[in-house]
Design an enzyme around this catalytic site. Structure first.
Site, short mmCIF file in Angstrom:
data_model
loop_
_atom_site.label_atom_id
_atom_site.label_comp_id
_atom_site.label_asym_id
_atom_site.label_seq_id
_atom_site.Cartn_x
_atom_site.Cartn_y
_atom_site.Cartn_z
N TYR A 167 -42.95 66.57 -0.01
CA TYR A 167 -42.81 65.14 0.32
C TYR A 167 -44.00 64.31 -0.16
O TYR A 167 -43.91 63.09 -0.25
CB TYR A 167 -42.65 64.95 1.83
CG TYR A 167 -41.36 65.51 2.41
CD1 TYR A 167 -40.42 66.15 1.60
CD2 TYR A 167 -41.07 65.40 3.76
CE1 TYR A 167 -39.25 66.65 2.12
CE2 TYR A 167 -39.89 65.91 4.29
CZ TYR A 167 -38.99 66.54 3.45
OH TYR A 167 -37.83 67.05 3.97
N LYS A 190 -40.73 81.00 1.29
CA LYS A 190 -39.80 81.50 0.27
C LYS A 190 -40.65 82.25 -0.76
O LYS A 190 -40.65 81.95 -1.96
CB LYS A 190 -39.04 80.30 -0.34
CG LYS A 190 -37.91 80.65 -1.27
CD LYS A 190 -36.69 81.24 -0.57
CE LYS A 190 -35.65 81.65 -1.60
NZ LYS A 190 -34.63 82.55 -1.05
N ASP A 209 -34.19 81.00 3.92
CA ASP A 209 -32.72 81.10 3.91
C ASP A 209 -32.24 82.07 4.99
O ASP A 209 -31.28 81.79 5.72
CB ASP A 209 -32.19 81.50 2.51
CG ASP A 209 -33.01 82.59 1.85
OD1 ASP A 209 -34.10 82.93 2.35
OD2 ASP A 209 -32.56 83.13 0.82
N ASP A 242 -38.52 70.48 8.36
CA ASP A 242 -37.66 69.32 8.54
C ASP A 242 -36.22 69.80 8.77
O ASP A 242 -35.53 69.38 9.70
CB ASP A 242 -37.74 68.46 7.27
CG ASP A 242 -37.12 67.08 7.45
OD1 ASP A 242 -36.66 66.78 8.57
OD2 ASP A 242 -37.08 66.32 6.47
N ASP A 273 -34.21 70.52 12.75
CA ASP A 273 -32.96 69.80 13.04
C ASP A 273 -31.84 70.79 13.35
O ASP A 273 -31.05 70.59 14.26
CB ASP A 273 -32.53 68.95 11.83
CG ASP A 273 -32.99 67.49 11.97
OD1 ASP A 273 -33.92 67.25 12.76
OD2 ASP A 273 -32.42 66.63 11.29
#
Ligand code: NAD
Length: 370
Positions: A143, A191, A223, A247, A251
């Site tokens: 970001y 990852k 994942d 993020d 959620d």
């Protein structure tokens, strides 16, 4: 021990003022019962600030925030500003205050409240007992990384995922320290099978873990983690992630709780810590008096825990919420057509939690007096 706290309240737009008023009432009660001195200052942010001062984050709000011990934010956003460019919209005020306060660790609990398991899209036997605390790095990664660009002539675009060792160390320490006070397990998400940034992340977290021998560290690929959280949420205590992965996963894990209106958050580690419920300004229900104030009330509990060092008071608020839910009281978002539920307005729910809290605090005082 009595505590002094200067709290800046920026209730913002839509349901922000409705739910924040209930959270402030709860904090006032904690102050009164515990002989603490909490000073509240109120300033504008978001759409109401644009209307009054032409800016989503007026200088007076920013100055007051930087002078406070903690900032309690409601929500920002109003449909009437949708045509403005992003940098002039209410949400820009939120991004600006987060950047100015500089918090790098975003804490998001995902807790399965007994009695609300039926509200989750997951089966009750999967969610019951789940209690996860996400620690998401908030100032680095994809970001913020440079270079970033959308080249419209060539039809290509790029962002950069970048972390330094120091950025990983400071957020990992937050995760391990919080895990020490909980169930003593950190699950670090990356990852590392594909990304060099994740290899740095994994190596650094492993190194930091050596300073916390009482805490178990495990690594998960993002994942796989997205599946594990849904299959066995009870397996996790503190989940440490970089910005993008956190993020998405926080959620996803929010569904454990069953309503957006139940989720609190805190952003710590900067000049001043920022506390806000996860939900937005909910224009569809604003002004109707039906918003769920529990996310905001639990946010106030986080403020006491992390900025006030008042763990027992934070736990008392959480116990009060549990008691009210156990008694069958619900706001409309939690009732979901359940005919046996007692459906309360925002204020009535706030009052019920307030009464339960006063009972818990009075009992505690009586025990200390013996
Ligand atoms: P939202 O969180 O405001 O609402 C999503 C849905 O959840 C709506 O149906 C809403 O009624 C419901 N909901 C949210 N909070 C609730 C509560 N406490 N009680 C009961 N129901 C609740 O998200 P959105 O609709 O995507 O966005 C609305 C506005 O809020 C937009 O302007 C958006 O940019 C802004 N927003 C702000 C924040 C923030 O201030 N932190 C976060 C997300 C969105």
């Amino acid at each position: 021990m009595t505590k002094k706290l200067n709290i800046l309240v920026v209730a913002g737009d839509g349901i922000g003022p409705e739910v924040t008023a209930e959270a402030v009432r709860i904090l006032e009660s904690v102050a009164e019962m515990g002989y603490h001195e909490f000073h509240f200052r109120h300033e504008l942010i978001g759409g109401v600030a644009i209307d009054a001062h032409g800016s989503p984050l007026p200088q007076a709000t920013l100055d007051a925030a930087l002078k406070s011990d903690a900032v309690l934010l409601g929500a920002v956003g109003h449909n009437k500003f949708n045509a403005l460019p992003p940098s002039e919209r209410p949400e820009a005020g939120l991004l600006q205050i987060r950047a100015a306060l500089g918090g790098f660790a975003n804490l998001r609990p995902s807790f399965a409240w007994p009695g609300l398991a039926v509200n989750s899209p997951l089966r009750p036997e999967i969610v019951e007992g789940a209690d996860i605390l996400f620690v998401r790095e908030l100032l680095g990664g994809l970001y913020f990384g440079e270079p970033r660009h959308w080249d419209k002539t060539t039809g290509s675009a790029w962002n950069t995922m970048r972390y330094t060792r120091d950025e990983v160390v400071r957020v990992a320490k937050v995760a391990f320290e919080l895990a020490q006070k909980r169930r003593k397990k950190v699950t670090s998400v990356d990852k590392a099978n594909v990304l060099e940034v994740s290899q740095l992340w994994r190596a650094t977290v492993t190194e930091v873990a050596k300073d916390y021998p009482g805490v178990t560290l495990e690594h998960q690929y993002v994942d796989a983690m997205a599946m594990h959280i849904m299959n066995s949420p009870r397996s996790y205590d503190v989940v440490l992630t970089e910005n993008l992965f956190g993020d998405i996963l926080s959620d996803e894990a929010g569904v454990i709780t069953g309503s957006l209106g139940m989720l609190p958050s805190a952003t710590i580690g900067g000049k001043v810590d920022l506390y806000e419920p996860v939900h937005g300004s909910a224009p569809d229900i604003a002004g109707k008096g039906i918003a769920n104030p529990i996310g905001a009330i639990l946010t106030a509990a986080m403020l006491l825990r992390h900025s006030g060092g008042l763990e027992q008071d934070a736990e008392a608020i959480e116990a009060a919420v549990k008691k009210v839910l156990d008694q069958g009281y619900r706001t409309a978002d939690l009732a979901r057509g359940d005919k046996s539920a007692s459906v309360l307005s925002t204020q009535e729910m706030g009052r019920r939690v307030h009464e339960a809290l006063n009972e818990i605090l009075s009992r505690r005082q009586a025990m200390h007096a013996v």
